[in-house]
Scaffold this motif. Structure first.
Motif, PDB file in Angstrom:
ATOM      1  N   TYR A  50      14.922   4.554  -0.032  1.00 17.56           N
ATOM      2  CA  TYR A  50      14.800   5.675  -0.582  1.00 17.56           C
ATOM      3  C   TYR A  50      13.487   6.654  -0.169  1.00 17.56           C
ATOM      4  O   TYR A  50      12.752   6.044   0.584  1.00 17.56           O
ATOM      5  N   GLY A  51      13.648   7.758  -0.560  1.00 13.28           N
ATOM      6  CA  GLY A  51      12.540   8.753   0.216  1.00 13.28           C
ATOM      7  C   GLY A  51      11.314   8.845  -0.855  1.00 13.28           C
ATOM      8  O   GLY A  51      11.502   7.992  -1.901  1.00 13.28           O
ATOM      9  N   ARG A  52      10.264   9.574  -0.426  1.00  9.61           N
ATOM     10  CA  ARG A  52       9.075   9.566  -1.064  1.00  9.61           C
ATOM     11  C   ARG A  52       9.485   9.904  -2.607  1.00  9.61           C
ATOM     12  O   ARG A  52       8.582   9.776  -3.458  1.00  9.61           O
ATOM     13  N   ILE A  53      10.165  11.364  -2.600  1.00  5.68           N
ATOM     14  CA  ILE A  53      10.509  11.709  -3.941  1.00  5.68           C
ATOM     15  C   ILE A  53      10.727  10.878  -4.795  1.00  5.68           C
ATOM     16  O   ILE A  53      10.431  10.868  -6.115  1.00  5.68           O
ATOM     17  N   ARG A  54      11.869   9.940  -4.427  1.00  9.41           N
ATOM     18  CA  ARG A  54      12.384   8.959  -5.612  1.00  9.41           C
ATOM     19  C   ARG A  54      11.513   7.651  -5.616  1.00  9.41           C
ATOM     20  O   ARG A  54      11.393   7.177  -6.971  1.00  9.41           O
ATOM     21  N   THR A  55      10.645   7.543  -4.762  1.00 11.23           N
ATOM     22  CA  THR A  55       9.775   6.230  -4.850  1.00 11.23           C
ATOM     23  C   THR A  55       8.420   6.442  -5.456  1.00 11.23           C
ATOM     24  O   THR A  55       7.824   5.560  -6.162  1.00 11.23           O
ATOM     25  N   GLY A  56       7.874   7.841  -5.455  1.00 13.74           N
ATOM     26  CA  GLY A  56       6.659   8.162  -5.754  1.00 13.74           C
ATOM     27  C   GLY A  56       5.518   7.445  -4.708  1.00 13.74           C
ATOM     28  O   GLY A  56       4.308   7.674  -5.031  1.00 13.74           O
ATOM     29  N   VAL A  57       5.909   7.104  -3.342  1.00 11.03           N
ATOM     30  CA  VAL A  57       4.825   6.318  -2.660  1.00 11.03           C
ATOM     31  C   VAL A  57       4.449   7.659  -1.696  1.00 11.03           C
ATOM     32  O   VAL A  57       4.986   8.780  -1.635  1.00 11.03           O
ATOM     33  N   CYS A  58       2.668   7.469  -1.314  1.00  8.47           N
ATOM     34  CA  CYS A  58       2.345   8.629  -0.686  1.00  8.47           C
ATOM     35  C   CYS A  58       2.865   8.506   0.833  1.00  8.47           C
ATOM     36  O   CYS A  58       3.343   7.657   1.221  1.00  8.47           O
ATOM     37  N   ALA A  59       2.573   9.457   1.550  1.00 14.05           N
ATOM     38  CA  ALA A  59       3.008   9.660   3.049  1.00 14.05           C
ATOM     39  C   ALA A  59       2.493   8.507   3.873  1.00 14.05           C
ATOM     40  O   ALA A  59       3.305   7.901   4.670  1.00 14.05           O
ATOM     41  N   LYS A  60       1.298   8.084   3.550  1.00  7.02           N
ATOM     42  CA  LYS A  60       0.724   7.223   4.593  1.00  7.02           C
ATOM     43  C   LYS A  60       1.528   6.120   4.359  1.00  7.02           C
ATOM     44  O   LYS A  60       1.889   5.286   5.343  1.00  7.02           O
ATOM     45  N   HIS A  61       1.674   5.378   3.185  1.00  4.95           N
ATOM     46  CA  HIS A  61       2.347   4.356   2.816  1.00  4.95           C
ATOM     47  C   HIS A  61       4.017   4.343   2.966  1.00  4.95           C
ATOM     48  O   HIS A  61       4.581   3.305   3.251  1.00  4.95           O
ATOM     49  N   GLN A  62       4.563   5.586   2.853  1.00  2.00           N
ATOM     50  CA  GLN A  62       5.891   5.708   3.176  1.00  2.00           C
ATOM     51  C   GLN A  62       6.205   5.385   4.790  1.00  2.00           C
ATOM     52  O   GLN A  62       7.250   4.695   4.954  1.00  2.00           O
ATOM     53  N   ARG A  63       5.510   5.890   5.682  1.00  2.00           N
ATOM     54  CA  ARG A  63       5.417   5.637   7.101  1.00  2.00           C
ATOM     55  C   ARG A  63       5.419   4.047   7.388  1.00  2.00           C
ATOM     56  O   ARG A  63       6.122   3.621   7.976  1.00  2.00           O
ATOM     57  N   ARG A  64       4.514   3.386   6.552  1.00  2.00           N
ATOM     58  CA  ARG A  64       4.308   1.959   6.784  1.00  2.00           C
ATOM     59  C   ARG A  64       5.440   1.289   6.167  1.00  2.00           C
ATOM     60  O   ARG A  64       5.773   0.186   6.793  1.00  2.00           O
ATOM     61  N   LEU A  65       5.738   1.734   5.004  1.00  2.00           N
ATOM     62  CA  LEU A  65       6.967   0.986   4.177  1.00  2.00           C
ATOM     63  C   LEU A  65       8.205   1.018   5.107  1.00  2.00           C
ATOM     64  O   LEU A  65       8.926   0.102   5.453  1.00  2.00           O
ATOM     65  N   THR A  66       8.400   2.083   5.753  1.00  2.00           N
ATOM     66  CA  THR A  66       9.497   2.466   6.737  1.00  2.00           C
ATOM     67  C   THR A  66       9.518   1.407   7.939  1.00  2.00           C
ATOM     68  O   THR A  66      10.606   0.783   8.303  1.00  2.00           O
ATOM     69  N   ALA A  67       8.488   1.160   8.486  1.00  3.13           N
ATOM     70  CA  ALA A  67       8.206   0.239   9.664  1.00  3.13           C
ATOM     71  C   ALA A  67       8.486  -1.114   9.162  1.00  3.13           C
ATOM     72  O   ALA A  67       9.042  -1.802   9.887  1.00  3.13           O
ATOM     73  N   ALA A  68       7.859  -1.435   7.865  1.00  5.57           N
ATOM     74  CA  ALA A  68       7.904  -2.920   7.426  1.00  5.57           C
ATOM     75  C   ALA A  68       9.475  -3.196   7.116  1.00  5.57           C
ATOM     76  O   ALA A  68       9.848  -4.269   7.527  1.00  5.57           O
ATOM     77  N   VAL A  69      10.288  -2.075   6.814  1.00  8.04           N
ATOM     78  CA  VAL A  69      11.926  -2.350   6.333  1.00  8.04           C
ATOM     79  C   VAL A  69      12.427  -2.537   7.559  1.00  8.04           C
ATOM     80  O   VAL A  69      13.311  -3.494   7.652  1.00  8.04           O
ATOM     81  N   LYS A  70      12.187  -1.716   8.694  1.00  2.38           N
ATOM     82  CA  LYS A  70      13.046  -1.801   9.927  1.00  2.38           C
ATOM     83  C   LYS A  70      12.414  -3.152  10.645  1.00  2.38           C
ATOM     84  O   LYS A  70      13.572  -3.811  11.230  1.00  2.38           O
ATOM     85  N   TYR A  71      11.340  -3.566  10.554  1.00  2.00           N
ATOM     86  CA  TYR A  71      10.936  -4.911  11.205  1.00  2.00           C
ATOM     87  C   TYR A  71      11.624  -5.937  10.414  1.00  2.00           C
ATOM     88  O   TYR A  71      12.016  -6.898  11.034  1.00  2.00           O
ATOM     89  N   ALA A  72      11.430  -5.889   9.075  1.00  2.87           N
ATOM     90  CA  ALA A  72      12.255  -7.100   8.359  1.00  2.87           C
ATOM     91  C   ALA A  72      14.045  -7.053   8.579  1.00  2.87           C
ATOM     92  O   ALA A  72      14.513  -8.154   8.520  1.00  2.87           O
ATOM     93  N   ARG A  73      14.343  -5.922   8.732  1.00  3.40           N
ATOM     94  CA  ARG A  73      15.757  -5.854   9.197  1.00  3.40           C
ATOM     95  C   ARG A  73      15.997  -6.605  10.594  1.00  3.40           C
ATOM     96  O   ARG A  73      16.805  -7.225  10.856  1.00  3.40           O
ATOM     97  N   HIS A  74      15.100  -6.154  11.554  1.00  7.16           N
ATOM     98  CA  HIS A  74      14.962  -6.816  12.740  1.00  7.16           C
ATOM     99  C   HIS A  74      15.044  -8.548  12.842  1.00  7.16           C
ATOM    100  O   HIS A  74      15.674  -8.898  13.704  1.00  7.16           O
ATOM    101  N   LEU A  75      14.310  -8.847  12.046  1.00  3.28           N
ATOM    102  CA  LEU A  75      13.984 -10.249  11.748  1.00  3.28           C
ATOM    103  C   LEU A  75      15.046 -11.018  11.031  1.00  3.28           C
ATOM    104  O   LEU A  75      14.927 -12.170  10.655  1.00  3.28           O
ATOM    105  N   ALA A  76      15.953 -10.257  10.504  1.00  6.10           N
ATOM    106  CA  ALA A  76      16.984 -10.591   9.466  1.00  6.10           C
ATOM    107  C   ALA A  76      16.631 -11.121   8.159  1.00  6.10           C
ATOM    108  O   ALA A  76      17.130 -12.162   7.621  1.00  6.10           O
ATOM    109  N   LEU A  77      15.456 -10.592   7.469  1.00  6.56           N
ATOM    110  CA  LEU A  77      15.290 -10.889   6.407  1.00  6.56           C
ATOM    111  C   LEU A  77      15.693 -10.250   5.130  1.00  6.56           C
ATOM    112  O   LEU A  77      16.081 -10.590   4.210  1.00  6.56           O
ATOM    113  N   ILE A  78      16.178  -8.945   5.602  1.00  5.07           N
ATOM    114  CA  ILE A  78      16.915  -8.175   4.790  1.00  5.07           C
ATOM    115  C   ILE A  78      18.057  -7.532   5.473  1.00  5.07           C
ATOM    116  O   ILE A  78      17.809  -7.274   6.870  1.00  5.07           O
ATOM    117  N   PRO A  79      19.182  -7.304   4.856  1.00  2.88           N
ATOM    118  CA  PRO A  79      20.326  -6.856   5.766  1.00  2.88           C
ATOM    119  C   PRO A  79      20.363  -5.254   5.993  1.00  2.88           C
ATOM    120  O   PRO A  79      19.461  -4.417   5.363  1.00  2.88           O
TER     121      PRO A  79
END
Length: 84
Positions: A50-79
């Motif tokens: 989801y984007g920032r508008i939908r989640t209400g997360v600030c820009a700094k944490h949205q960038r970190r959240l995106t990186a965390a989701v991508k890394y978790a996908r790479h490690l097969a923690l989330i599909p």
């Protein structure tokens, strides 16, 4: 005024009400790839982030959240994609 000069009415768009404050700023923590339950709150049931508008997360944490989701996908923690 002729018929062609009249403006067409605008459609009503559904507005998504997001929280005003960033979840991570309020709790004073950062997104972590290991916290799968937290990351799944920011992804749809199909696996799309989801984007920032939908989640209400600030820009700094949205960038970190995106990186965390991508890394978790790479490690097969989330599909990458969930097919139901």
């Amino acid at each position: 005024m002729t018929m062609a000069a009249k403006k067409t009415p605008l459609r009503n768009k559904r507005k998504i009400v997001a929280p005003k404050n960033c979840v991570f700023c309020d709790e004073k923590k950062t997104p972590d790839y290991g916290d799968v339950s937290m990351l799944q709150k920011f992804t749809s049931d199909r696996g799309k982030m989801y984007g920032r508008i939908r989640t209400g997360v600030c820009a700094k944490h949205q960038r970190r959240l995106t990186a965390a989701v991508k890394y978790a996908r790479h490690l097969a923690l989330i599909p990458f994609v969930s097919r139901d």
